[in-house]
Design a protein around this motif. Structure first.
Motif, PDB file in Angstrom:
ATOM      1  N   LEU A  12      25.393  55.999  12.905  1.00  0.00           N
ATOM      2  CA  LEU A  12      26.435  55.807  13.914  1.00  0.00           C
ATOM      3  C   LEU A  12      25.825  56.453  15.534  1.00  0.00           C
ATOM      4  O   LEU A  12      26.576  55.893  16.340  1.00  0.00           O
ATOM      5  CB  LEU A  12      27.691  56.685  13.688  1.00  0.00           C
ATOM      6  N   ALA A  13      24.881  56.860  15.322  1.00  0.00           N
ATOM      7  CA  ALA A  13      24.300  57.328  16.624  1.00  0.00           C
ATOM      8  C   ALA A  13      23.814  56.163  17.240  1.00  0.00           C
ATOM      9  O   ALA A  13      23.438  56.474  18.611  1.00  0.00           O
ATOM     10  CB  ALA A  13      23.230  58.738  16.311  1.00  0.00           C
ATOM     11  N   ILE A  27      29.336  66.485  21.246  1.00  0.00           N
ATOM     12  CA  ILE A  27      29.805  65.841  20.154  1.00  0.00           C
ATOM     13  C   ILE A  27      30.078  67.004  19.241  1.00  0.00           C
ATOM     14  O   ILE A  27      30.972  67.095  18.387  1.00  0.00           O
ATOM     15  CB  ILE A  27      29.174  64.731  19.519  1.00  0.00           C
ATOM     16  N   VAL A  28      28.820  67.970  19.101  1.00  0.00           N
ATOM     17  CA  VAL A  28      28.915  68.825  18.098  1.00  0.00           C
ATOM     18  C   VAL A  28      29.862  70.042  18.577  1.00  0.00           C
ATOM     19  O   VAL A  28      30.635  70.598  17.706  1.00  0.00           O
ATOM     20  CB  VAL A  28      27.232  69.467  18.067  1.00  0.00           C
ATOM     21  N   SER A  64      29.937  58.894  21.205  1.00  0.00           N
ATOM     22  CA  SER A  64      30.693  60.150  21.806  1.00  0.00           C
ATOM     23  C   SER A  64      31.487  60.412  20.585  1.00  0.00           C
ATOM     24  O   SER A  64      31.379  60.200  19.537  1.00  0.00           O
ATOM     25  CB  SER A  64      31.555  59.685  23.036  1.00  0.00           C
ATOM     26  N   TYR A  65      32.256  61.754  21.097  1.00  0.00           N
ATOM     27  CA  TYR A  65      33.074  62.253  19.917  1.00  0.00           C
ATOM     28  C   TYR A  65      33.764  61.364  19.420  1.00  0.00           C
ATOM     29  O   TYR A  65      34.217  61.128  18.031  1.00  0.00           O
ATOM     30  CB  TYR A  65      33.797  63.293  20.572  1.00  0.00           C
ATOM     31  N   GLU A  66      34.416  60.143  20.155  1.00  0.00           N
ATOM     32  CA  GLU A  66      35.210  59.140  19.497  1.00  0.00           C
ATOM     33  C   GLU A  66      34.577  58.309  18.493  1.00  0.00           C
ATOM     34  O   GLU A  66      34.951  57.859  17.473  1.00  0.00           O
ATOM     35  CB  GLU A  66      35.392  58.191  20.662  1.00  0.00           C
ATOM     36  N   ILE A 117      36.068  63.061  11.472  1.00  0.00           N
ATOM     37  CA  ILE A 117      36.247  64.542  11.573  1.00  0.00           C
ATOM     38  C   ILE A 117      37.582  65.154  11.314  1.00  0.00           C
ATOM     39  O   ILE A 117      37.868  66.144  11.002  1.00  0.00           O
ATOM     40  CB  ILE A 117      35.397  65.025  12.937  1.00  0.00           C
ATOM     41  N   GLU A 118      38.308  64.441  12.024  1.00  0.00           N
ATOM     42  CA  GLU A 118      39.691  64.612  11.813  1.00  0.00           C
ATOM     43  C   GLU A 118      40.387  64.326  10.685  1.00  0.00           C
ATOM     44  O   GLU A 118      41.740  64.821  10.456  1.00  0.00           O
ATOM     45  CB  GLU A 118      40.584  63.858  12.962  1.00  0.00           C
TER      46      GLU A 118
END
Length: 186
Positions: free
Chosen positions: A114-115, A23-24, A121-123, A129-130
């Protein structure tokens, strides 16, 4: 001999530290493409630090069957790489005169919570982030790196304890050889 002296190893995809490092990595690639010129050297530095964090977990896990020393060393290299990346995010915020979220701020707590979602996952973080501003994304990434570093610190302690309790391959090889010799002398 029915059982070998090399224990099962290499199942890195099940490690929470690996999952978080992925994810990072994905978040850092996105951050760099959004907030830096592609010719900025910082991009290479940050992406490589994120990649090193992830890849050293893989390499350590794959080496673990034959060298606990190598595994511990590589997991520690992963931890150090992520610490370097963390400093890059702090630099970004400082150079843009933006605040770092306090650990107990509502924003940091939101990201930390959220973890706990199933299938993190990144999702889980993609939308934030985007679409958010650079300072918000940098703070999100800081939270994620802290989580990953926490997991790596626990992993290193666990590896240390396992080595002390179980030894390394040399001890297992000696025990396996002695066991075979003892079978032959009966």
């Amino acid at each position: 001999m029915s059982e070998g002296f090399i224990p099962s190893h290499g199942n890195y995809k099940k490690l929470k530290s690996y999952q978080k490092s992925l994810i990072v990595y994905d978040g850092s690639v996105c951050f760099c493409s959004r907030f830096f010129s592609k010719f900025d050297r910082t991009v290479d530095q940050m992406v490589q630090a994120a990649r090193s964090g992830k890849q050293n977990i893989i390499e350590g896990c794959m080496a673990s069957g034959t060298s606990k020393q190598t595994e511990i060393k590589l997991v520690n290299v992963a931890r150090a790489s992520l610490e370097e990346l963390l400093e890059d995010y702090y630099d970004y915020l400082r150079s843009h005169q933006k605040p770092v979220w306090e650990k107990e701020s509502k924003e940091a707590l939101f990201v930390r919570n959220l973890a706990y979602r199933d299938g993190e996952s990144y999702e889980t973080y993609r939308e934030f982030i985007e679409t958010r501003s650079g300072d918000v994304v940098a703070n999100i990434m800081i939270c994620l790196i802290h989580q990953c570093n926490f997991l790596l610190d626990r992993q290193i302690k666990s590896l240390e304890k396992a080595f002390v309790n179980e030894g390394g391959i040399r001890e297992r090889m000696t025990q396996a050889r002695l066991k075979e010799r003892n079978k032959g002398s009966r």
